[in-house]
Design an enzyme around this catalytic site. Structure first.
Site, PDB file in Angstrom:
ATOM      1  N   SER A  19       0.847  -1.201   0.000  1.00  0.00           N
ATOM      2  CA  SER A  19       0.000   0.000   0.000  1.00  0.00           C
ATOM      3  C   SER A  19       0.874   1.239   0.000  1.00  0.00           C
ATOM      4  O   SER A  19       1.728   1.416   0.881  1.00  0.00           O
ATOM      5  CB  SER A  19      -0.884   0.012   1.248  1.00  0.00           C
ATOM      6  OG  SER A  19      -1.380   1.314   1.438  1.00  0.00           O
ATOM      7  N   HIS A  44      -1.457  -1.236  -4.183  1.00  0.00           N
ATOM      8  CA  HIS A  44      -2.704  -0.914  -3.479  1.00  0.00           C
ATOM      9  C   HIS A  44      -2.749   0.589  -3.240  1.00  0.00           C
ATOM     10  O   HIS A  44      -1.828   1.172  -2.661  1.00  0.00           O
ATOM     11  CB  HIS A  44      -2.737  -1.675  -2.152  1.00  0.00           C
ATOM     12  CG  HIS A  44      -4.005  -1.512  -1.375  1.00  0.00           C
ATOM     13  ND1 HIS A  44      -5.129  -2.271  -1.610  1.00  0.00           N
ATOM     14  CD2 HIS A  44      -4.326  -0.686  -0.364  1.00  0.00           C
ATOM     15  CE1 HIS A  44      -6.092  -1.921  -0.775  1.00  0.00           C
ATOM     16  NE2 HIS A  44      -5.628  -0.943  -0.003  1.00  0.00           N
ATOM     17  N   ASP A  46      -4.863   3.717  -1.633  1.00  0.00           N
ATOM     18  CA  ASP A  46      -5.892   4.062  -0.650  1.00  0.00           C
ATOM     19  C   ASP A  46      -6.390   5.473  -0.877  1.00  0.00           C
ATOM     20  O   ASP A  46      -5.693   6.443  -0.593  1.00  0.00           O
ATOM     21  CB  ASP A  46      -5.305   3.945   0.763  1.00  0.00           C
ATOM     22  CG  ASP A  46      -5.063   2.503   1.145  1.00  0.00           C
ATOM     23  OD1 ASP A  46      -6.033   1.722   1.141  1.00  0.00           O
ATOM     24  OD2 ASP A  46      -3.898   2.143   1.438  1.00  0.00           O
ATOM     25  N   MET A  48      -8.878   8.329   0.193  1.00  0.00           N
ATOM     26  CA  MET A  48      -9.676   8.740   1.365  1.00  0.00           C
ATOM     27  C   MET A  48     -10.164  10.166   1.172  1.00  0.00           C
ATOM     28  O   MET A  48      -9.403  11.026   0.712  1.00  0.00           O
ATOM     29  CB  MET A  48      -8.822   8.664   2.628  1.00  0.00           C
ATOM     30  CG  MET A  48      -8.203   7.299   2.874  1.00  0.00           C
ATOM     31  SD  MET A  48      -7.320   7.263   4.435  1.00  0.00           S
ATOM     32  CE  MET A  48      -6.534   5.647   4.328  1.00  0.00           C
ATOM     33  N   HIS A  77      -8.594   1.224  -3.616  1.00  0.00           N
ATOM     34  CA  HIS A  77      -9.467   1.047  -2.451  1.00  0.00           C
ATOM     35  C   HIS A  77     -10.107   2.398  -2.142  1.00  0.00           C
ATOM     36  O   HIS A  77      -9.450   3.292  -1.604  1.00  0.00           O
ATOM     37  CB  HIS A  77      -8.597   0.533  -1.292  1.00  0.00           C
ATOM     38  CG  HIS A  77      -9.323   0.309  -0.016  1.00  0.00           C
ATOM     39  ND1 HIS A  77      -8.685   0.048   1.174  1.00  0.00           N
ATOM     40  CD2 HIS A  77     -10.649   0.287   0.268  1.00  0.00           C
ATOM     41  CE1 HIS A  77      -9.582  -0.111   2.130  1.00  0.00           C
ATOM     42  NE2 HIS A  77     -10.781   0.039   1.612  1.00  0.00           N
ATOM     43  N   MET A  79     -12.136   4.676  -0.044  1.00  0.00           N
ATOM     44  CA  MET A  79     -12.735   4.964   1.262  1.00  0.00           C
ATOM     45  C   MET A  79     -13.355   6.343   1.157  1.00  0.00           C
ATOM     46  O   MET A  79     -12.887   7.318   1.752  1.00  0.00           O
ATOM     47  CB  MET A  79     -11.665   4.888   2.353  1.00  0.00           C
ATOM     48  CG  MET A  79     -11.273   3.452   2.669  1.00  0.00           C
ATOM     49  SD  MET A  79      -9.671   3.321   3.470  1.00  0.00           S
ATOM     50  CE  MET A  79      -8.609   3.358   2.042  1.00  0.00           C
ATOM     51  N   MET A 148     -11.330  -5.696   6.017  1.00  0.00           N
ATOM     52  CA  MET A 148     -10.504  -4.721   6.727  1.00  0.00           C
ATOM     53  C   MET A 148     -10.155  -5.313   8.088  1.00  0.00           C
ATOM     54  O   MET A 148     -11.044  -5.649   8.866  1.00  0.00           O
ATOM     55  CB  MET A 148     -11.253  -3.407   6.939  1.00  0.00           C
ATOM     56  CG  MET A 148     -11.425  -2.528   5.711  1.00  0.00           C
ATOM     57  SD  MET A 148      -9.889  -2.033   4.888  1.00  0.00           S
ATOM     58  CE  MET A 148      -8.981  -1.240   6.201  1.00  0.00           C
ATOM     59  N   ASP A 186      -6.612  -6.419   4.587  1.00  0.00           N
ATOM     60  CA  ASP A 186      -5.919  -5.123   4.606  1.00  0.00           C
ATOM     61  C   ASP A 186      -5.888  -4.553   6.021  1.00  0.00           C
ATOM     62  O   ASP A 186      -6.936  -4.297   6.619  1.00  0.00           O
ATOM     63  CB  ASP A 186      -6.700  -4.187   3.661  1.00  0.00           C
ATOM     64  CG  ASP A 186      -6.097  -2.792   3.533  1.00  0.00           C
ATOM     65  OD1 ASP A 186      -5.006  -2.566   4.063  1.00  0.00           O
ATOM     66  OD2 ASP A 186      -6.751  -1.952   2.874  1.00  0.00           O
TER      67      ASP A 186
HETATM   68  C1  DX5 Z   1      -6.122   1.692   5.918  1.00  0.00           C
HETATM   69  C2  DX5 Z   1      -5.761   1.312   4.512  1.00  0.00           C
HETATM   70  C3  DX5 Z   1      -4.651   0.345   4.389  1.00  0.00           C
HETATM   71  C4  DX5 Z   1      -3.335   0.800   4.972  1.00  0.00           C
HETATM   72  C5  DX5 Z   1      -2.721  -0.395   5.595  1.00  0.00           C
HETATM   73  O1  DX5 Z   1      -7.328   2.354   5.916  1.00  0.00           O
HETATM   74  O2  DX5 Z   1      -6.873   0.762   3.837  1.00  0.00           O
HETATM   75  O3  DX5 Z   1      -4.476  -0.086   3.045  1.00  0.00           O
HETATM   76  O4  DX5 Z   1      -2.453   1.343   4.036  1.00  0.00           O
HETATM   77  O5  DX5 Z   1      -1.604   0.017   6.285  1.00  0.00           O
HETATM   78  P1  DX5 Z   1      -0.861  -0.915   7.348  1.00  0.00           P
HETATM   79  O6  DX5 Z   1      -0.338  -2.101   6.592  1.00  0.00           O
HETATM   80  O7  DX5 Z   1       0.210  -0.014   7.875  1.00  0.00           O
HETATM   81  O8  DX5 Z   1      -1.876  -1.300   8.387  1.00  0.00           O
HETATM   82 ZN    ZN Z   2      -6.476  -0.149   1.789  1.00  0.00          ZN
END
Ligand code: DX5
Ligand code: ZN
Length: 229
Positions: A19, A44, A46, A48, A77, A79, A148, A186
């Site tokens: 990620s 990956h 993320d 947000m 992903h 969010m 998650m 994840d």
């Molecule tokens: C959190 C993300 C993850 C995050 C995981 O909301 O969806 O993808 O990057 O990070 P680690 O591996 O540090 O928990």
């Molecule tokens: Zn993620």
């Protein structure tokens, strides 16, 4: 998915999706090159929006810019609140998988259909407290289900142990459905719990801080690949 032939039949080999959330955003191109050279399977990403989760990262324009730096598939992903508003943007940016959260989307089934209509794989992501039964009527409409194992919003949190049982239950649900659905996990995955998560049934593990906080990122990815294989 890569299959391992054994006397017990074919076993899918798990894959690794670093990620970028924990990467250095000032040099994303270089960070992606590191991932690429070390044998990671996906990138990956993320996304947000500060509404669905209490953090803001980046959107489709950034993904579009970095798309040209690697051939690795982009596992996006989302969010974000009402992700249906942005499916075309993220498809146009070069996403290979787009994953949404059911409690963020007003008409989840329609959102999944619109992802597939764009020729992109459709994923659904369940927060730690979201029960598996939200999947009951969409098992034919998803290509990937993301468990998650932390509450979404931040990297560097600890794996929630109760998620191992949830992964096992989901693995059975997927088997019973007879569909080819990727089970992704994840959050909070480190070298010392990756094996347990894969044994519980994960096909694809996402690792952020467990990779980018290492002194030597390439070596750390190699260590994860060793555990996976
Ligand atoms: C959190 C993300 C993850 C995050 C995981 O909301 O969806 O993808 O990057 O990070 P680690 O591996 O540090 O928990
Ligand atoms: Zn993620």
């Amino acid at each position: 998915m890569k299959k391992l032939k054994t006397e017990r039949g074919d076993i899918s080999m798990a894959k690794l999706a670093p990620s970028l959330l924990s990467a250095d955003f000032s040099k994303l191109g270089e960070e992606i090159a590191l991932i690429d050279n070390s044998g990671a399977d996906y990138v990956h990403l993320d996304v947000m929006d500060g509404i669905y989760v209490p953090n803001i990262t980046f959107g489709a324009p950034v993904i579009k810019k970095i798309r040209g730096t690697t051939k690795l598939p982009f596992d996006v992903h989302l969010m974000v609140d009402r992700p249906e508003r942005f499916i075309d943007d993220f498809a146009d940016a070069g996403s290979d998988i787009i994953t949404v959260h059911p409690d963020a989307s007003i008409h989840l089934h329609r959102t999944l259909q619109s992802i597939r209509e764009r020729g992109v794989k459709a994923g659904v992501s369940l927060n730690p407290s979201t029960p598996l039964n939200v999947l009951e009527h969409i098992m034919d409409d998803v290509d990937l289900i993301l468990i998650m194992s932390v509450n979404p919003g931040f990297g560097g949190q600890s794996y929630i142990p109760a998620m191992t049982e949830k992964i096992k239950k989901l693995r059975n649900l997927i088997l019973r459905s007879g569909n080819d659905i990727i089970l992704e996990v994840d959050g909070g995955i480190k070298l010392d719990n990756a094996r347990e998560i894969i044994d519980a049934g994960a096909d694809l593990i996402v690792v952020g801080s467990g990779i980018f906080n290492a002194q030597d990122v390439e070596q750390r990815i190699g260590a994860f690949k060793k555990i996976i294989d």
